[in-house]
Each structure stands twice: as structure tokens, then as C-alpha cells.
Design a protein around this motif. Structure first.
Motif, PDB file in Angstrom:
ATOM      1  N   ALA A 164     -36.191   8.372 -65.777  1.00 30.69           N
ATOM      2  CA  ALA A 164     -35.227   9.158 -66.562  1.00 30.69           C
ATOM      3  C   ALA A 164     -34.526   8.559 -67.692  1.00 30.69           C
ATOM      4  O   ALA A 164     -34.510   9.307 -68.779  1.00 30.69           O
ATOM      5  CB  ALA A 164     -34.097   9.552 -65.340  1.00 30.69           C
ATOM      6  N   ASP A 165     -34.379   7.326 -67.550  1.00 33.45           N
ATOM      7  CA  ASP A 165     -33.913   6.484 -68.906  1.00 33.45           C
ATOM      8  C   ASP A 165     -35.073   6.653 -69.817  1.00 33.45           C
ATOM      9  O   ASP A 165     -34.331   6.708 -71.074  1.00 33.45           O
ATOM     10  CB  ASP A 165     -33.499   5.228 -68.358  1.00 33.45           C
ATOM     11  N   ALA A 166     -35.963   6.560 -69.734  1.00 32.61           N
ATOM     12  CA  ALA A 166     -36.972   6.526 -70.897  1.00 32.61           C
ATOM     13  C   ALA A 166     -37.057   8.010 -71.483  1.00 32.61           C
ATOM     14  O   ALA A 166     -37.114   8.087 -72.404  1.00 32.61           O
ATOM     15  CB  ALA A 166     -38.475   6.395 -70.175  1.00 32.61           C
ATOM     16  N   TRP A 167     -36.942   9.146 -70.557  1.00 35.85           N
ATOM     17  CA  TRP A 167     -36.962  10.393 -71.141  1.00 35.85           C
ATOM     18  C   TRP A 167     -35.593  10.502 -72.113  1.00 35.85           C
ATOM     19  O   TRP A 167     -35.545  11.123 -73.231  1.00 35.85           O
ATOM     20  CB  TRP A 167     -36.787  11.487 -69.811  1.00 35.85           C
ATOM     21  N   MET A 168     -34.519  10.055 -71.716  1.00 38.42           N
ATOM     22  CA  MET A 168     -33.368   9.749 -72.568  1.00 38.42           C
ATOM     23  C   MET A 168     -33.585   8.955 -73.888  1.00 38.42           C
ATOM     24  O   MET A 168     -33.200   9.621 -74.828  1.00 38.42           O
ATOM     25  CB  MET A 168     -32.104   9.288 -71.698  1.00 38.42           C
ATOM     26  N   GLY A 169     -34.037   8.076 -73.601  1.00 37.60           N
ATOM     27  CA  GLY A 169     -34.435   6.962 -74.842  1.00 37.60           C
ATOM     28  C   GLY A 169     -35.236   8.006 -75.845  1.00 37.60           C
ATOM     29  O   GLY A 169     -35.013   7.978 -77.367  1.00 37.60           O
ATOM     30  N   LEU A 170     -36.467   8.644 -75.274  1.00 35.47           N
ATOM     31  CA  LEU A 170     -37.091   9.558 -76.173  1.00 35.47           C
ATOM     32  C   LEU A 170     -36.383  10.509 -76.860  1.00 35.47           C
ATOM     33  O   LEU A 170     -36.454  10.958 -77.859  1.00 35.47           O
ATOM     34  CB  LEU A 170     -38.378  10.039 -75.273  1.00 35.47           C
ATOM     35  N   ALA A 171     -35.460  11.198 -75.956  1.00 33.73           N
ATOM     36  CA  ALA A 171     -34.693  12.182 -76.647  1.00 33.73           C
ATOM     37  C   ALA A 171     -33.791  11.665 -77.960  1.00 33.73           C
ATOM     38  O   ALA A 171     -33.612  12.532 -78.791  1.00 33.73           O
ATOM     39  CB  ALA A 171     -33.604  12.906 -75.409  1.00 33.73           C
ATOM     40  N   GLN A 172     -33.350  10.484 -77.839  1.00 34.69           N
ATOM     41  CA  GLN A 172     -32.370  10.042 -78.896  1.00 34.69           C
ATOM     42  C   GLN A 172     -33.299   9.757 -80.230  1.00 34.69           C
ATOM     43  O   GLN A 172     -32.601  10.056 -81.209  1.00 34.69           O
ATOM     44  CB  GLN A 172     -32.068   8.450 -78.471  1.00 34.69           C
ATOM     45  N   VAL A 173     -34.514   9.436 -80.054  1.00 30.02           N
ATOM     46  CA  VAL A 173     -35.286   9.233 -81.363  1.00 30.02           C
ATOM     47  C   VAL A 173     -35.728  10.740 -81.833  1.00 30.02           C
ATOM     48  O   VAL A 173     -36.001  10.943 -82.957  1.00 30.02           O
ATOM     49  CB  VAL A 173     -36.362   8.500 -81.342  1.00 30.02           C
ATOM     50  N   LEU A 174     -35.965  11.698 -81.005  1.00 33.32           N
ATOM     51  CA  LEU A 174     -36.263  13.121 -81.453  1.00 33.32           C
ATOM     52  C   LEU A 174     -35.000  14.021 -81.832  1.00 33.32           C
ATOM     53  O   LEU A 174     -35.176  14.952 -82.461  1.00 33.32           O
ATOM     54  CB  LEU A 174     -36.906  13.729 -80.311  1.00 33.32           C
ATOM     55  N   ARG A 175     -33.634  13.687 -81.447  1.00 32.62           N
ATOM     56  CA  ARG A 175     -32.719  14.429 -81.713  1.00 32.62           C
ATOM     57  C   ARG A 175     -32.640  14.826 -83.056  1.00 32.62           C
ATOM     58  O   ARG A 175     -32.233  16.068 -83.193  1.00 32.62           O
ATOM     59  CB  ARG A 175     -31.477  14.064 -80.957  1.00 32.62           C
ATOM     60  N   ARG A 176     -32.577  14.044 -83.861  1.00 31.24           N
ATOM     61  CA  ARG A 176     -32.184  14.437 -85.403  1.00 31.24           C
ATOM     62  C   ARG A 176     -33.355  15.203 -85.955  1.00 31.24           C
ATOM     63  O   ARG A 176     -32.755  16.126 -86.788  1.00 31.24           O
ATOM     64  CB  ARG A 176     -32.144  13.078 -86.041  1.00 31.24           C
ATOM     65  N   THR A 177     -34.559  14.889 -85.722  1.00 29.52           N
ATOM     66  CA  THR A 177     -35.592  15.826 -86.498  1.00 29.52           C
ATOM     67  C   THR A 177     -36.196  16.732 -85.731  1.00 29.52           C
ATOM     68  O   THR A 177     -36.672  17.737 -86.346  1.00 29.52           O
ATOM     69  CB  THR A 177     -36.439  14.618 -87.075  1.00 29.52           C
ATOM     70  N   ARG A 178     -36.301  16.685 -84.483  1.00 34.96           N
ATOM     71  CA  ARG A 178     -36.949  17.743 -83.610  1.00 34.96           C
ATOM     72  C   ARG A 178     -36.155  18.003 -82.520  1.00 34.96           C
ATOM     73  O   ARG A 178     -36.481  17.533 -81.387  1.00 34.96           O
ATOM     74  CB  ARG A 178     -38.284  17.132 -83.008  1.00 34.96           C
TER      75      ARG A 178
END
Length: 282
Positions: A164-178
Motif C-alpha cells: 500500500a505504501d508503494a501505491w501511495m508513493g506512485l500516486a505522489q509522483v503522478l499527481r501533478r501531471t497524471r
């Protein structure tokens, strides 16, 4: 630089049992102090929990649970420099404690000492630490390299799809552009860990930022006689890029609202103009 606290995870950090030590008559046992600290953490009373750990550490300075628990709470309450010193003191006596090294690397990153944290994470990665991969992915994203950060998080998820923490980490890098992909990642994190308040809060924020809304605006125009009148129009305000059917639907809805309001006001203006003309003719 420390991220917002994920209370359920923090509480789990203190679930390891503490061996009860011999105490003076009437003094609380170490296990009682640990239970008290856990209860305070669940209530988000971190300063009180830290005070409890201070008492526990004074009574048993050689206790791993006391030493690392106290250091964790120092970091979570913003006293990161003290937390770093506490981890370093423990590691001086216990240099093979991998978890303590991982926690030290995290504290170093929160303190902005990214190069020091990176060096330690690389040592841990060579030793087979799974946390090291997450740490290096976080550091990469915090340095602004979102492309490489995404690659690292996806590599972790390829091996650990239920992290779950890795999914959150991925969301952080995607949130601005995707943002829609970020939303999907956060939804997965919440699905995997229903107690993750931070993931749930971020998911609500992304949902709010993605939702289109119609804001009325006032546009100036003149009637057939050249008199300046005001009519209502509408515009679609989108917090993030949208495409396809949703955008078209929102635009059609906005146009309909604007046309309806404009028509109503134009009729009122026309009626007022006719009444004024009759009065002047009379």
C-alpha cells in the motif's frame, strides 16, 4: 520535511512486546508503560506518548523497544535532529541492527540530508533491505526527478503488488501531471489498507481537484437601443485537465445554463424597455 503522520502505521511500530523488568514496589512495569504509550499514540497524543517513552528509556536504557520507540516519536514530533542522535547512539552499540539503520536513513531524509540518507539506503540495499528500495524511490521523487521516481515505484510494485505504501508513493509522483492515474493508485492503497488515513485523505483531495464545476460569470452587453445591460453567462472551471465526453458534457451544461439565464434576463430587460417607451409616449 517529514510527511503527514499515518497513525495506523505508527501505532503498529510499537506493538512489539517489552519484557517486564524488576521495578520498585508500586512503580509501573515496563509493559504497562508500553501499553500506555500505544494507547496515547492511538489517540494521536504524541507528546504524551514521548514522555512515556522517556520514562521507559530511563528505567531500561538498554531496551531496544525503549530506545527505538523513543527515537521514532522524537522524529514524528518534529525533533528530527534529536532522533538522529538517538539512532546513532543505538547503532554505535548495535551496528548490525538493520531496522535502526532504516529508521536513521528515514530521519536523515526528513532532516533534508538527502545525500547522507542515500548513502545509507545504498548500504542497506546491498544488504538486502526491502525498505531501502522505498527510501531511494522517495528520495528520487523529493529531488524532483518524477520520471525516475515513477520507474522506481513501479519496480517495487512489480515485486510487491500489495504494498500500500508503494501505491501511495506512485500516486505522489503522478499527481501533478497524471491525476487520474494518481487517483487509481490511491484507491488501490485504500483498498489494500483501509486504516490508512493519509491515503484516504489524499484520495478525497484528488477527487475534489478532478471534479468539474460550473461557475456563473457576469458578462456585459447592450440591448437593441444601445442601452448597456447585464446578463448572466457561465463558464466551466476545471481544476485539472479533462478530455472526452466529460468535458463536452460540462461545456454543454454550461452553455445551457448561460443561455437560460441570458434569455430570462433579456426578457425582463425587454419588458422594462417597453414599459419605459409607453411612459414616454404618454
Amino acid at each position: 520535511m517529514a510527511p503527514k503522520l499515518h497513525w495506523a502505521v505508527l501505532a503498529l511500530l510499537f506493538t512489539a512486546p517489552v519484557a517486564a523488568a524488576q521495578q520498585q514496589q508500586g512503580a509501573p512495569r515496563d509493559s504497562d508503560l508500553m501499553s500506555r504509550a500505544r494507547a496515547l499514540i492511538e489517540k494521536e497524543r504524541l507528546k504524551a506518548a514521548l514522555a512515556t517513552f522517556d520514562s521507559l528509556f530511563r528505567s531500561e536504557p538498554g531496551s531496544r523497544d525503549a530506545a527505538l520507540g523513543r527515537a521514532k516519536l522524537l522524529a514524528w514530533t518534529g525533533r528530527v535532529a534529536e532522533a538522529i542522535r538517538a539512532y546513532e547512539a543505538w547503532l554505535k552499540a548495535h551496528p548490525q541492527d538493520t531496522e535502526a539503520m532504516e529508521l536513521l536513513a528515514l530521519a536523515l531524509s526528513w532532516a533534508g540530508r538527502l545525500d547522507d540518507a542515500e548513502r545509507l539506503y545504498k548500504v542497506l540495499a546491498a544488504a538486502g533491505s526491502s525498505e531501502a528500495a522505498r527510501g531511494l524511490a522517495r528520495l528520487t521523487a523529493w529531488r524532483g526527478d518524477l520520471v525516475e521516481g515513477e520507474r522506481l515505484w513501479r519496480a517495487i510494485l512489480a515485486k510487491h503488488p500489495s504494498d500500500a505504501d508503494a501505491w501511495m508513493g506512485l500516486a505522489q509522483v503522478l499527481r501533478r501531471t497524471r491525476p487520474r492515474e494518481a487517483r487509481a493508485a490511491l484507491a488501490r492503497a485504500v483498498q489494500l489498507d483501509g486504516r490508512n488515513r493519509e491515503a484516504a485523505e489524499q484520495l478525497r483531495w484528488v477527487d475534489a481537484s478532478l471534479a468539474p464545476h460550473v461557475d456563473p460569470v457576469v458578462a456585459s452587453m447592450t440591448d437593441s437601443d444601445g442601452n448597456r445591460v447585464m446578463t448572466m453567462g457561465a463558464t466551466v472551471a476545471l481544476a485539472t485537465p479533462w478530455h472526452g465526453e466529460l468535458s463536452a458534457h460540462a461545456q454543454r451544461r454550461a452553455a445551457a445554463i448561460g443561455a437560460s439565464r441570458g434569455s430570462s434576463l433579456s426578457a425582463a430587460v425587454a419588458a422594462s424597455t417597453k414599459q419605459r417607451r409607453r411612459a414616454n409616449a404618454g
